[in-house]
Motif scaffolding. Sequence first.
Motif, PDB file in Angstrom:
ATOM      1  N   UNK A  12     -26.137  25.108   9.027  1.00 20.30           N
ATOM      2  CA  UNK A  12     -26.237  26.424   8.377  1.00 20.30           C
ATOM      3  C   UNK A  12     -27.573  26.619   7.665  1.00 20.30           C
ATOM      4  N   UNK A  13     -28.096  25.551   7.077  1.00 20.64           N
ATOM      5  CA  UNK A  13     -29.347  25.658   6.317  1.00 20.64           C
ATOM      6  C   UNK A  13     -30.588  25.376   7.168  1.00 20.64           C
ATOM      7  N   UNK A  14     -30.391  25.086   8.456  1.00 17.11           N
ATOM      8  CA  UNK A  14     -31.527  24.768   9.319  1.00 17.11           C
ATOM      9  C   UNK A  14     -32.064  23.371   9.084  1.00 17.11           C
ATOM     10  N   UNK A  15     -31.241  22.491   8.518  1.00 13.97           N
ATOM     11  CA  UNK A  15     -31.677  21.137   8.179  1.00 13.97           C
ATOM     12  C   UNK A  15     -31.427  20.130   9.299  1.00 13.97           C
ATOM     13  N   UNK A  16     -30.767  20.543  10.366  1.00 18.37           N
ATOM     14  CA  UNK A  16     -30.582  19.688  11.540  1.00 18.37           C
ATOM     15  C   UNK A  16     -31.633  20.106  12.563  1.00 18.37           C
ATOM     16  N   UNK A  17     -32.614  19.231  12.773  1.00 18.25           N
ATOM     17  CA  UNK A  17     -33.738  19.536  13.650  1.00 18.25           C
ATOM     18  C   UNK A  17     -33.619  18.770  14.962  1.00 18.25           C
ATOM     19  N   UNK A  18     -34.100  19.377  16.038  1.00 15.43           N
ATOM     20  CA  UNK A  18     -34.108  18.721  17.334  1.00 15.43           C
ATOM     21  C   UNK A  18     -35.530  18.725  17.875  1.00 15.43           C
ATOM     22  N   UNK A  19     -35.931  17.612  18.504  1.00 16.03           N
ATOM     23  CA  UNK A  19     -37.286  17.459  19.031  1.00 16.03           C
ATOM     24  C   UNK A  19     -37.576  15.997  19.292  1.00 16.03           C
ATOM     25  N   UNK A  20     -38.699  15.515  18.772  1.00 14.50           N
ATOM     26  CA  UNK A  20     -39.124  14.113  18.933  1.00 14.50           C
ATOM     27  C   UNK A  20     -39.721  13.694  17.605  1.00 14.50           C
ATOM     28  N   UNK A  21     -38.987  12.865  16.858  1.00 15.83           N
ATOM     29  CA  UNK A  21     -39.336  12.576  15.478  1.00 15.83           C
ATOM     30  C   UNK A  21     -39.628  11.103  15.242  1.00 15.83           C
ATOM     31  N   UNK A  22     -40.647  10.839  14.432  1.00 11.90           N
ATOM     32  CA  UNK A  22     -40.954   9.505  13.945  1.00 11.90           C
ATOM     33  C   UNK A  22     -40.244   9.352  12.609  1.00 11.90           C
ATOM     34  N   UNK A  23     -39.236   8.485  12.571  1.00 13.21           N
ATOM     35  CA  UNK A  23     -38.457   8.268  11.358  1.00 13.21           C
ATOM     36  C   UNK A  23     -39.184   7.313  10.425  1.00 13.21           C
ATOM     37  N   UNK A  24     -38.821   7.321   9.135  1.00 17.84           N
ATOM     38  CA  UNK A  24     -39.421   6.398   8.161  1.00 17.84           C
ATOM     39  C   UNK A  24     -39.244   4.942   8.568  1.00 17.84           C
ATOM     40  N   UNK A  25     -38.203   4.668   9.315  1.00 16.64           N
ATOM     41  CA  UNK A  25     -37.946   3.298   9.770  1.00 16.64           C
ATOM     42  C   UNK A  25     -38.934   2.852  10.847  1.00 16.64           C
ATOM     43  N   UNK A  26     -39.719   3.794  11.385  1.00 13.84           N
ATOM     44  CA  UNK A  26     -40.643   3.494  12.471  1.00 13.84           C
ATOM     45  C   UNK A  26     -40.055   3.785  13.843  1.00 13.84           C
ATOM     46  N   UNK A  27     -38.762   4.065  13.895  1.00 13.75           N
ATOM     47  CA  UNK A  27     -38.098   4.367  15.160  1.00 13.75           C
ATOM     48  C   UNK A  27     -38.262   5.846  15.499  1.00 13.75           C
ATOM     49  N   UNK A  28     -38.012   6.202  16.739  1.00 18.86           N
ATOM     50  CA  UNK A  28     -38.102   7.585  17.204  1.00 18.86           C
ATOM     51  C   UNK A  28     -36.694   8.111  17.447  1.00 18.86           C
ATOM     52  N   UNK A  29     -36.520   9.435  17.306  1.00 19.48           N
ATOM     53  CA  UNK A  29     -35.214  10.041  17.527  1.00 19.48           C
ATOM     54  C   UNK A  29     -35.373  11.485  17.988  1.00 19.48           C
ATOM     55  N   UNK A  30     -34.430  11.980  18.810  1.00 18.67           N
ATOM     56  CA  UNK A  30     -34.460  13.387  19.209  1.00 18.67           C
ATOM     57  C   UNK A  30     -33.851  14.321  18.156  1.00 18.67           C
ATOM     58  N   UNK A  31     -33.257  13.750  17.109  1.00 19.86           N
ATOM     59  CA  UNK A  31     -32.638  14.568  16.051  1.00 19.86           C
ATOM     60  C   UNK A  31     -33.062  14.041  14.699  1.00 19.86           C
ATOM     61  N   UNK A  32     -33.221  14.986  13.759  1.00 21.02           N
ATOM     62  CA  UNK A  32     -33.609  14.619  12.402  1.00 21.02           C
ATOM     63  C   UNK A  32     -32.868  15.503  11.422  1.00 21.02           C
ATOM     64  N   UNK A  33     -32.375  14.894  10.362  1.00 22.05           N
ATOM     65  CA  UNK A  33     -31.707  15.623   9.290  1.00 22.05           C
ATOM     66  C   UNK A  33     -32.686  15.774   8.134  1.00 22.05           C
ATOM     67  N   UNK A  34     -33.132  16.994   7.889  1.00 25.78           N
ATOM     68  CA  UNK A  34     -34.086  17.284   6.813  1.00 25.78           C
ATOM     69  C   UNK A  34     -33.285  17.659   5.568  1.00 25.78           C
ATOM     70  N   UNK A  35     -32.866  16.650   4.827  1.00 24.38           N
ATOM     71  CA  UNK A  35     -31.969  16.866   3.695  1.00 24.38           C
ATOM     72  C   UNK A  35     -32.579  17.729   2.605  1.00 24.38           C
ATOM     73  N   UNK A  36     -33.902  17.694   2.445  1.00 23.64           N
ATOM     74  CA  UNK A  36     -34.510  18.547   1.419  1.00 23.64           C
ATOM     75  C   UNK A  36     -34.244  20.015   1.711  1.00 23.64           C
ATOM     76  N   UNK A  37     -34.155  20.377   2.983  1.00 26.49           N
ATOM     77  CA  UNK A  37     -33.835  21.760   3.354  1.00 26.49           C
ATOM     78  C   UNK A  37     -32.427  22.115   2.899  1.00 26.49           C
ATOM     79  N   UNK A  38     -31.506  21.185   3.038  1.00 23.78           N
ATOM     80  CA  UNK A  38     -30.140  21.400   2.567  1.00 23.78           C
ATOM     81  C   UNK A  38     -30.066  21.393   1.045  1.00 23.78           C
TER      82      UNK A  38
END
Length: 186
Positions: A12-38
């Motif tokens: 609802x808040x647009x905090x679930x993103x889809x694409x190609x993301x570099x996570x803080x862990x160093x791993x890559x993911x097609x989905x990212x949860x931008x909690x600050x947006x929520x």
Amino acid sequence: MGAVDVLSLYKETGALLEGHFLLRSGRHSPKFLQSTTLLQHPLYAEAVGQALGELFDDLDIQFVIGPAMGGVILAFVTAKALGVRALFAEKDGQGGMRVREGLTIHPGERFLAVEDVVTTGGSVQKAIQAAESKGAHCVAVGAIVDRSAGRAEFSVPYRSLVQLDFPTYAPEACPLCQRGERLQEV
């Protein structure tokens, strides 16, 4: 607040993103949860903090701590729900975290450590170490979302509002990289 509700708030808040993301862990993911947006929405942040606090209201704690920046708001709203102090740990410039001067921790105090999204648990573990270096004792870890697929381990009880199994990849094995999709740092 159940799993569907948490994910609905992210959507609802647009905090679930889809694409190609570099996570803080160093791993890559097609989905990212931008909690600050929520969490920028006070009513949603308060609802998440209340729900997270309810998972730990059986514990005797003196404060809640979260890693800066993502865990600051979450620590505050969870602490408010539990009626205790809210603290945060920030990067110390040497790969760890520290508790800022002026945020008081007394030896022997018991605390809850919180994080918005746990993938490996590395950030919240650094916040725990910062508080424990002042003599406090971590009694539990909480998260809005556990996306570790059960792999994050802590020496204390760990609870989350929802578990999601979004795929993550080592950079050298990332199919998104192999397809040439642009990597976004988050």
